[in-house]
Design a protein around this motif. Structure first.
Motif, PDB file in Angstrom:
ATOM      1  N   ILE A 197     -12.817  -1.164 -28.574  1.00  0.00           N
ATOM      2  CA  ILE A 197     -13.360   0.135 -28.177  1.00  0.00           C
ATOM      3  C   ILE A 197     -13.050   1.091 -29.320  1.00  0.00           C
ATOM      4  O   ILE A 197     -11.881   1.233 -29.703  1.00  0.00           O
ATOM      5  CB  ILE A 197     -12.715   0.649 -26.865  1.00  0.00           C
ATOM      6  CG1 ILE A 197     -12.831  -0.417 -25.763  1.00  0.00           C
ATOM      7  CG2 ILE A 197     -13.348   1.960 -26.430  1.00  0.00           C
ATOM      8  CD1 ILE A 197     -14.250  -0.794 -25.407  1.00  0.00           C
ATOM      9  N   GLU A 241      -8.750   1.005 -28.660  1.00  0.00           N
ATOM     10  CA  GLU A 241      -8.268  -0.035 -27.758  1.00  0.00           C
ATOM     11  C   GLU A 241      -8.864  -1.377 -28.173  1.00  0.00           C
ATOM     12  O   GLU A 241      -9.988  -1.435 -28.669  1.00  0.00           O
ATOM     13  CB  GLU A 241      -8.690   0.233 -26.305  1.00  0.00           C
ATOM     14  CG  GLU A 241      -7.850   1.217 -25.549  1.00  0.00           C
ATOM     15  CD  GLU A 241      -8.224   1.191 -24.069  1.00  0.00           C
ATOM     16  OE1 GLU A 241      -7.407   0.709 -23.259  1.00  0.00           O
ATOM     17  OE2 GLU A 241      -9.333   1.628 -23.736  1.00  0.00           O
ATOM     18  N   LEU A 286      -9.434  -4.984 -26.166  1.00  0.00           N
ATOM     19  CA  LEU A 286      -9.346  -5.538 -24.815  1.00  0.00           C
ATOM     20  C   LEU A 286      -9.591  -7.041 -24.829  1.00  0.00           C
ATOM     21  O   LEU A 286     -10.416  -7.546 -25.592  1.00  0.00           O
ATOM     22  CB  LEU A 286     -10.361  -4.853 -23.903  1.00  0.00           C
ATOM     23  CG  LEU A 286     -10.272  -3.321 -23.854  1.00  0.00           C
ATOM     24  CD1 LEU A 286     -11.389  -2.758 -22.993  1.00  0.00           C
ATOM     25  CD2 LEU A 286      -8.922  -2.874 -23.330  1.00  0.00           C
ATOM     26  N   PHE A 312     -14.104  -2.479 -19.090  1.00  0.00           N
ATOM     27  CA  PHE A 312     -14.388  -1.265 -19.859  1.00  0.00           C
ATOM     28  C   PHE A 312     -15.812  -0.828 -19.564  1.00  0.00           C
ATOM     29  O   PHE A 312     -16.615  -1.589 -19.013  1.00  0.00           O
ATOM     30  CB  PHE A 312     -14.197  -1.509 -21.361  1.00  0.00           C
ATOM     31  CG  PHE A 312     -15.128  -2.541 -21.950  1.00  0.00           C
ATOM     32  CD1 PHE A 312     -16.304  -2.167 -22.587  1.00  0.00           C
ATOM     33  CD2 PHE A 312     -14.829  -3.899 -21.864  1.00  0.00           C
ATOM     34  CE1 PHE A 312     -17.159  -3.117 -23.132  1.00  0.00           C
ATOM     35  CE2 PHE A 312     -15.671  -4.860 -22.419  1.00  0.00           C
ATOM     36  CZ  PHE A 312     -16.834  -4.466 -23.051  1.00  0.00           C
ATOM     37  N   ALA A 364     -18.429   0.299 -28.265  1.00  0.00           N
ATOM     38  CA  ALA A 364     -17.798  -1.000 -28.014  1.00  0.00           C
ATOM     39  C   ALA A 364     -18.476  -2.063 -28.870  1.00  0.00           C
ATOM     40  O   ALA A 364     -19.705  -2.094 -28.979  1.00  0.00           O
ATOM     41  CB  ALA A 364     -17.893  -1.377 -26.543  1.00  0.00           C
TER      42      ALA A 364
END
Length: 396
Positions: free
Chosen positions: A51, A63, A65, A71, A86
């Protein structure tokens, strides 16, 4: 934040029997960008998703993930628009949950719980913005070495020291540790815990030593002349170096990095051979060109002289006679293989129009039956034809 390992969090429970849509993404694929309308949220089935946000012309990962984490729900909870970007860092498999399903789930929860989710979403958006705007793109080892270099030079200046030292030995500075902390707070805005940790890194790397002078407190001992150079060498392999992986480079810099001609890179981009996120466009520059030159500037191809012809797509700017002379000597099946890989209809039409009726029918028949072709072979055929066209046009 660690750029290489996804944050650890409780995985979101997913029941595959619910029939959620699934999606695959390859490394570099962009899933969505800031400002896009929200149509669904995601859950990571496999892989790693970054992200990120674009700030000061840099792509800042806020971030990372991994499996089981979700998300993309924040926009739906807040304003219906994506608040970040993303992209897949590795090959990933994802579950997609539509906003209708998300709305149903949210409406089925108590009002108190919905309020908590909204509050958490708002706080997450603020936290992402803080990370994106305050991230330091240089490793702390290098930042503190540069700070100590300045303090050390000032300290030596006060003592009027000779930087060459005695017998070729480097001159050592010894600013007070309290002064280092005070300047780091004032210039970098770091907490005492962060400063202590960063000084500890320099100590462990043997870039500095700390001595306790009775009556004068602790002092940091190092060579101002060498510390930045040494830190830069260490920083090139430091784990924080990953922060620099998201800086922008222009096409010429990209070309130099990979040692490939810029025209080849742009052609591969036009052919969708790269993940689109490799190239980022400046909105301000697009608007400037739009105001100055209008929409036709973006649709009309620049007319090239024959000296600038590099690939088969440039045949669009060639005269019909030169094209006829070049393609008339070419094998019909080779032409069919070439035409099957050309995306521009104008280029295809010009080549076909340059053939005799009989040869055109033969090429069209071969084109209908041609299977998978060798990309390198087709590239060579195209270069041979455009080379002949270029030669004939420059000789006239």
């Amino acid at each position: 934040m660690n750029q290489n390992t996804p944050d650890v969090a409780a995985p979101m429970p997913i029941d595959e029997s619910d029939g959620f849509t699934q999606q695959r993404a390859y490394a570099g694929d962009v899933l969505y960008t800031e400002g896009m309308p929200c149509t669904h949220m995601y859950v990571v089935k496999e892989g790693v998703i970054d992200i990120y946000m674009m700030r000061e012309e840099k792509r800042v990962v806020v971030e990372s993930l991994g499996k089981g984490q979700c998300f993309g729900m924040t926009p739906q909870v807040l304003n219906g628009r994506r608040t970040n970007n993303a992209a897949a860092r590795t090959y990933s498999e994802l579950y997609l949950i539509g906003i209708e399903t998300l709305d149903q789930e949210m409406n089925a929860t108590p009002k108190f719980t919905r309020g908590m989710v909204r509050t958490l979403a708002e706080r997450l958006a603020v936290a992402h913005e803080l990370i994106a705007t305050r991230v330091n793109y240089q490793p702390d080892v290098l930042v503190y070495a540069q700070l100590l270099n300045l303090l050390g030079m000032a300290d030596l200046g006060r003592h009027k020291a000779d930087l060459k030292g005695q017998q070729g030995q480097p001159v050592l500075a010894s600013p007070a540790l309290t002064d280092v902390f005070a300047n780091a707070r004032a210039l970098l805005g770091h907490s005492d815990v962060h400063i202590r940790d960063s000084i500890g890194k320099l100590l462990m790397l043997h870039l500095i030593r700390i001595e306790d002078e009775k009556g004068n407190g602790k002092r940091v001992i190092f060579s101002p002349k060498d510390i930045v150079l040494q830190a830069r060498k260490i920083a090139s392999t430091h784990k924080d170096q990953g922060k620099l992986d998201y800086e922008y480079v222009n096409v010429d810099e990209f070309s130099a990095l990979v040692d490939v001609d810029r025209s080849t890179l742009l052609r591969k981009l036009a052919g969708s051979e790269f993940a689109e996120d490799i190239f980022t466009f400046r909105k301000s520059e697009i608007l400037r060109l739009l105001n100055d030159k209008g929409k036709k500037f973006f649709s009309d191809r620049k007319i090239k002289p024959p000296e600038e012809f590099t690939d088969i797509s440039d045949i669009e700017f060639a005269d019909q006679k030169s094209v006829f002379e070049a393609v008339s000597r070419c094998d019909t099946y080779d032409l069919a293989k070439l035409l099957s890989t050309i995306p521009e209809e104008s280029v295809k039409s010009k080549i076909l129009a340059s053939l005799s009726r009989a040869k055109r029918e033969e090429v069209e028949h071969d084109l209908a039956t041609v299977g998978e072709v060798d990309a390198v072979e087709v590239l060579q055929i195209g270069k041979l034809i455009i080379g002949q066209v270029k030669h004939k046009m420059t000789q006239r």
